[in-house]
Design a protein around this motif. Structure first.
Motif, PDB file in Angstrom:
ATOM      1  N   GLY A   1       4.568 -49.294  12.207  1.00 37.66           N
ATOM      2  CA  GLY A   1       5.252 -48.028  12.379  1.00 37.66           C
ATOM      3  C   GLY A   1       6.751 -48.264  12.529  1.00 37.66           C
TER       4      GLY A   1
ATOM      5  N   ARG B   1       2.729 -40.250   5.477  1.00 35.23           N
ATOM      6  CA  ARG B   1       3.130 -41.243   6.474  1.00 35.23           C
ATOM      7  C   ARG B   1       4.570 -41.028   6.934  1.00 35.23           C
ATOM      8  NH1 ARG B   1       2.810 -44.097   1.692  1.00 35.23           N
ATOM      9  NH2 ARG B   1       4.761 -45.091   0.951  1.00 35.23           N
TER      10      ARG B   1
ATOM     11  N   THR C   1      10.105 -40.967  11.092  1.00 39.32           N
ATOM     12  CA  THR C   1       9.061 -41.934  11.398  1.00 39.32           C
ATOM     13  C   THR C   1       8.245 -42.236  10.157  1.00 39.32           C
ATOM     14  OG1 THR C   1       8.905 -41.164  13.691  1.00 39.32           O
ATOM     15  CG2 THR C   1       7.031 -42.396  12.823  1.00 39.32           C
TER      16      THR C   1
ATOM     17  N   THR D   1       4.718 -44.021   9.532  1.00 41.86           N
ATOM     18  CA  THR D   1       3.620 -44.451  10.397  1.00 41.86           C
ATOM     19  C   THR D   1       3.002 -45.768   9.959  1.00 41.86           C
ATOM     20  OG1 THR D   1       2.117 -43.055   9.136  1.00 41.86           O
ATOM     21  CG2 THR D   1       2.998 -42.146  11.186  1.00 41.86           C
TER      22      THR D   1
END
Lengths: 120, 107
Positions: free
Chosen positions: B18, B61, B74, B76
């Motif tokens: 991440g 993601r 972000t 992931t």
């Protein structure tokens, strides 16, 4: 295929002028805000200018204000950037981009760029 | 002009990790922030607008959050194709301003 195609980049001497073009292919730009951004070699992105569909609202970065003019010809599905009094620091890859404003501002389609080099 | 900062300036992570990138504005900009990905030698690509709205076709993601002055992007589960420089852009007030970028590599 939906794309924007820039052209007009070249080597130009300091103090010179250049006109960049951006043509829509598979996309009609006439109802969209459109803009230009640039990227100096090895550096980050810099927003340069944008204009609304009717050219009644034009905005510029402080670094180009008074020297660059953004315009468009909706009948030709094209956007332009007239660059005057060019300086070495204007050397960059110039990208045109379509700007959506609803529901939020975002540059959702980008061209591949055209290279401008200002040097003697 | 509104100043944008990003941290870190670069990061290296393993596939599947991440990753979080932070963008900060010098004044409040509501949610008027976008995230752009620029792969090496390519044009920028819109990932997220309005701080958290994922652009159509962008893998899930990727996600964005924040409002006011502090925002995050972000990823992931980092994938090899995510190697790129990521930029935030404030479109709250002219002149629009980009952050300096965060370069993401695979460890």
């Amino acid at each position: 295929e939906v794309q924007l195609v820039e052209s007009g980049g070249d080597l130009v001497q300091p103090g010179g002028s250049l006109r960049l073009s951006c043509a829509g292919s598979g996309v009609t730009i006439s109802s969209y805000w459109m803009g230009w951004a640039r990227q100096a070699p090895g550096k980050g992105l810099e927003w340069v200018a944008n204009t609304n569909p009717g050219e009644t609202d034009k905005n510029y970065a402080d670094s180009v204000k008074g020297r660059f003019t953004i315009s468009r010809d909706n009948a030709k599905n094209s956007l332009y950037l007239q660059m005057n009094s060019l300086r070495a620091e204007d050397t960059a890859m110039y990208y045109c981009a379509r700007q959506t404003v609803v529901p939020q501002d975002a540059f959702d389609i980008w061209g591949q760029g055209t290279k401008v080099t200002v040097a003697s | 002009a509104i100043q944008m900062t990003q941290s870190p300036s670069s990061l290296s992570a393993s596939v599947g990790d991440g990753v979080t990138i932070t963008c900060r504005a010098s004044q409040g900009i509501g949610n008027e922030l976008g995230w752009y990905q620029q792969r090496p030698g390519k044009a920028p690509k819109l990932l997220i607008c309005a701080a958290s709205s994922l652009q159509s076709g962008v893998p899930s993601r990727f996600s964005g959050s924040g409002s006011g002055t502090d925002f995050t992007l972000t990823i992931t589960s980092l994938q090899p194709e995510d190697v790129a420089t990521y930029y935030c852009l404030q479109d709250y007030r002219y002149p629009f301003t980009f952050g300096p970028g965060t370069k993401v590599d695979i460890k």
